[in-house]
Design a protein around this motif. Structure first.
Motif, short mmCIF file in Angstrom:
data_model
loop_
_atom_site.label_atom_id
_atom_site.label_comp_id
_atom_site.label_asym_id
_atom_site.label_seq_id
_atom_site.Cartn_x
_atom_site.Cartn_y
_atom_site.Cartn_z
N GLU A 170 37.08 49.55 75.00
CA GLU A 170 38.01 48.51 75.14
C GLU A 170 37.58 47.31 74.44
N GLU A 171 36.42 46.80 74.67
CA GLU A 171 35.94 45.65 74.14
C GLU A 171 35.82 45.63 72.44
N ARG A 172 35.83 47.07 72.24
CA ARG A 172 35.54 47.25 70.60
C ARG A 172 37.03 47.07 70.13
N GLN A 173 38.11 47.40 70.60
CA GLN A 173 39.31 47.40 70.37
C GLN A 173 39.84 45.89 70.07
N THR A 174 39.22 45.07 71.15
CA THR A 174 39.55 43.77 71.07
C THR A 174 39.17 43.25 70.03
N LEU A 175 37.78 43.19 69.86
CA LEU A 175 36.82 42.82 68.91
C LEU A 175 37.40 43.07 67.52
N MET A 176 37.81 44.27 67.07
CA MET A 176 38.32 44.64 65.92
C MET A 176 39.63 44.12 65.79
N ASP A 177 40.48 43.78 66.67
CA ASP A 177 42.01 43.15 66.33
C ASP A 177 41.50 41.65 66.18
N VAL A 178 40.56 40.97 66.91
CA VAL A 178 40.14 39.75 66.31
C VAL A 178 39.76 39.60 65.04
N SER B 87 28.52 47.94 60.41
CA SER B 87 27.75 49.21 60.43
C SER B 87 27.92 50.07 61.83
N SER B 88 28.10 51.39 61.71
CA SER B 88 28.70 52.04 62.91
C SER B 88 28.22 53.39 62.67
N ARG B 89 28.41 54.13 63.73
CA ARG B 89 28.37 55.50 63.66
C ARG B 89 29.91 55.93 63.59
N ASP B 90 30.35 57.25 63.22
CA ASP B 90 31.68 57.48 62.96
C ASP B 90 32.60 57.84 63.94
N ASN B 91 32.66 56.94 65.03
CA ASN B 91 33.42 57.06 66.01
C ASN B 91 35.08 57.19 65.49
N TYR B 92 35.73 57.96 66.01
CA TYR B 92 37.06 58.26 65.45
C TYR B 92 38.01 56.71 65.47
N ASP B 93 38.10 55.88 66.78
CA ASP B 93 38.73 54.86 66.80
C ASP B 93 38.41 53.99 65.53
N ILE B 94 37.03 53.80 65.34
CA ILE B 94 36.47 52.82 64.43
C ILE B 94 37.05 53.30 62.95
N VAL B 95 37.12 54.67 62.72
CA VAL B 95 37.33 55.32 61.33
C VAL B 95 38.89 54.80 61.23
N LEU B 96 39.72 55.07 62.33
CA LEU B 96 41.03 55.08 62.21
C LEU B 96 41.68 53.54 61.92
N GLN B 97 40.73 52.50 62.62
CA GLN B 97 41.05 51.04 62.76
C GLN B 97 40.67 50.70 61.14
N LEU B 98 39.77 51.13 60.40
CA LEU B 98 39.19 50.69 59.02
C LEU B 98 39.74 51.71 58.04
N ALA B 99 40.69 52.54 58.32
CA ALA B 99 41.21 53.47 57.08
C ALA B 99 41.71 52.68 56.07
N GLU B 100 42.29 51.55 56.11
CA GLU B 100 42.83 50.70 55.11
C GLU B 100 41.73 49.90 54.33
N SER B 101 40.82 49.66 54.98
CA SER B 101 39.79 48.74 54.45
C SER B 101 38.47 49.63 53.58
N PRO B 102 38.15 48.61 52.48
CA PRO B 102 37.19 49.42 51.64
C PRO B 102 36.09 49.64 52.59
N SER B 103 35.44 51.07 52.52
CA SER B 103 34.34 51.39 53.10
C SER B 103 33.23 52.43 52.42
N ILE B 104 32.09 52.32 52.77
CA ILE B 104 31.33 52.98 52.15
C ILE B 104 30.68 53.82 53.15
N TYR B 105 30.76 55.02 53.33
CA TYR B 105 30.01 56.00 54.14
C TYR B 105 28.64 56.40 53.73
N VAL B 106 27.74 56.33 54.50
CA VAL B 106 26.49 56.79 54.38
C VAL B 106 26.09 57.51 55.63
#
Length: 162
Positions: A77-85, A102-121
């Motif tokens: 819940e906090e993560r969703q708020t933070l990403m919206d901010v 930096s983050s693990r590959d959690n589905y909600d983070i991946v979905l939220q950042l889908a339109e952002s430039p990303s580098i997966y390592v």
């Protein structure tokens, strides 16, 4: 910064993370005065987060880079708020704002950042880099240790000059 820990629960709370960003933006260096947006809204900026204060602080800089480590450690819940901010800051920032996450590959983070430039390592991709770093660090340590103990015998006593 982010961590899910009972010992430091504030490190997983959106308001506390944003307050940390405000504190870091509030002064160019520790020995310089606090910038006017924070002075004017001191209580608001310290007690909670104010998007207006953050945007005014961002305007004080030509470019800002925010590095947020371990986003996946913030509860959902906090993560969703933070990403919206963070998303609103990017949209409204009067200056160039880059946010590195930096983050693990959690589905909600991946979905939220889908339109952002990303580098997966992942571990397989950077294992060689980590090994190279560790080898260099080992040799650096070994050289420092060798040079600092050059005048010692095995039992730690100084050698007599020959």
């Amino acid at each position: 910064y982010c961590i899910r820990s009972p010992a430091e629960p504030h490190r997983g709370q959106c308001e506390k993370i944003v307050a940390s960003v405000v504190r870091q933006l509030a002064s160019l260096r520790p020995d310089q005065p606090i910038l006017s947006p924070v002075v004017e809204q001191h209580r608001e900026a310290i007690d909670g987060f104010s998007e207006r204060v953050v945007l005014e602080l961002l305007a004080e800089y030509h470019a800002v880079a925010i590095i947020l480590d371990a986003l996946d450690e913030v509860n959902y819940e906090e993560r969703q708020t933070l990403m919206d901010v963070l998303s609103r800051w990017i949209q409204k920032s009067p200056s160039l704002l880059k946010i590195f996450i930096s983050s693990r590959d959690n589905y909600d983070i991946v979905l939220q950042l889908a339109e952002s430039p990303s580098i997966y390592v992942d571990a397989d991709e950077n294992a060689e880099d980590v090994a190279s770093f560790m080898q260099a660090a080992y040799f650096r340590f070994f050289i420092i240790l060798s040079s600092s103990t050059a005048g010692l015998t095995c039992d730690g006593l100084k050698r007599k000059p020959s």
